[in-house]
Scaffold this motif. Structure first.
Motif, PDB file in Angstrom:
ATOM      1  N   ASN A 180       3.585  10.238   8.931  1.00  0.00           N
ATOM      2  CA  ASN A 180       4.731   9.016   8.378  1.00  0.00           C
ATOM      3  C   ASN A 180       4.088   8.631   7.238  1.00  0.00           C
ATOM      4  O   ASN A 180       2.941   8.508   6.914  1.00  0.00           O
ATOM      5  N   GLU A 181       5.190   8.024   6.290  1.00  0.00           N
ATOM      6  CA  GLU A 181       4.714   7.453   5.158  1.00  0.00           C
ATOM      7  C   GLU A 181       5.278   5.990   5.322  1.00  0.00           C
ATOM      8  O   GLU A 181       6.446   5.741   5.538  1.00  0.00           O
ATOM      9  N   SER A 182       4.346   4.848   4.787  1.00  0.00           N
ATOM     10  CA  SER A 182       4.929   3.748   4.913  1.00  0.00           C
ATOM     11  C   SER A 182       4.391   3.100   3.193  1.00  0.00           C
ATOM     12  O   SER A 182       3.482   3.273   2.919  1.00  0.00           O
ATOM     13  N   LEU A 183       5.408   2.340   2.941  1.00  0.00           N
ATOM     14  CA  LEU A 183       5.292   1.689   1.475  1.00  0.00           C
ATOM     15  C   LEU A 183       4.262   0.387   1.680  1.00  0.00           C
ATOM     16  O   LEU A 183       4.204  -0.243   2.685  1.00  0.00           O
ATOM     17  N   SER A 184       3.195   0.550   0.751  1.00  0.00           N
ATOM     18  CA  SER A 184       2.344  -0.478   0.742  1.00  0.00           C
ATOM     19  C   SER A 184       2.150  -1.251  -0.717  1.00  0.00           C
ATOM     20  O   SER A 184       2.465  -0.577  -1.576  1.00  0.00           O
ATOM     21  N   ILE A 185       2.525  -2.473  -0.259  1.00  0.00           N
ATOM     22  CA  ILE A 185       2.703  -3.409  -1.428  1.00  0.00           C
ATOM     23  C   ILE A 185       1.440  -4.479  -1.787  1.00  0.00           C
ATOM     24  O   ILE A 185       1.210  -5.237  -0.596  1.00  0.00           O
ATOM     25  N   ARG A 186       0.709  -4.311  -2.544  1.00  0.00           N
ATOM     26  CA  ARG A 186      -0.511  -5.283  -2.561  1.00  0.00           C
ATOM     27  C   ARG A 186      -0.347  -6.003  -3.887  1.00  0.00           C
ATOM     28  O   ARG A 186       0.084  -5.944  -4.954  1.00  0.00           O
TER      29      ARG A 186
END
Length: 160
Positions: free
Chosen positions: A154-160
């Protein structure tokens, strides 16, 4: 709380997005449609808005945790006083007390008490099934074929 500088027009469009309580559909996204050179900047602004929402959610989670602790404390205190009243009523031989504001007393109830779980007939035992995903993942990663399970990426969006 506003952690990031987001242009007012974009902020207004983001805040106008809502979930229709009846249908569950997300409404108001039309103003956020991405076109041309603005697309990347809108995405970055949306990332900032997501961080703000996550910060608000974290603050709410902390408030919920504090309220749950307070609730538990109040319930324990109420239970203590209820036990004290019960003991006092039993000592006085009183089964019911009342005045114009409140009534309290004992009532009969029945409950099942399990004395030996192993001695119960099987029809009265409830067994819950669940998959051991950790063991499954290890075996599947080693190439073992297991019917009913597979590894997915799966791919998940990471916002840092």
């Amino acid at each position: 709380m506003k952690l990031y500088e987001i242009p007012q027009a974009v902020r207004t469009a983001l805040e106008a997005v809502s979930v229709n309580e009846e249908t569950g559909e997300i409404e108001g996204v039309e103003a956020l449609e991405l076109t041309g050179a603005e697309a990347q900047q809108k995405i970055l602004n949306t990332f900032c808005y997501v961080k703000e929402l996550e910060a608000d959610a974290k603050t709410l989670a902390e408030q919920i945790k504090n309220l749950q602790a307070r609730k538990k404390s109040l319930e324990r205190t109420a239970g203590f006083f209820k036990a004290q009243c019960s003991e006092a009523m039993l000592a006085l031989g009183v089964s019911k007390l009342k005045n114009s504001q409140i009534t309290g007393g004992f009532r009969k109830s029945t409950a099942v008490q399990i004395e030996d779980l192993d001695a119960l007939p099987e029809e009265f035992i409830k067994i819950e099934k669940s998959a051991n995903k950790i063991a499954l993942k290890e075996q599947l990663a080693e190439g073992v074929v297991i019917p009913g399970a597979s590894l997915v990426t799966n791919e998940s969006l990471s916002i840092r």
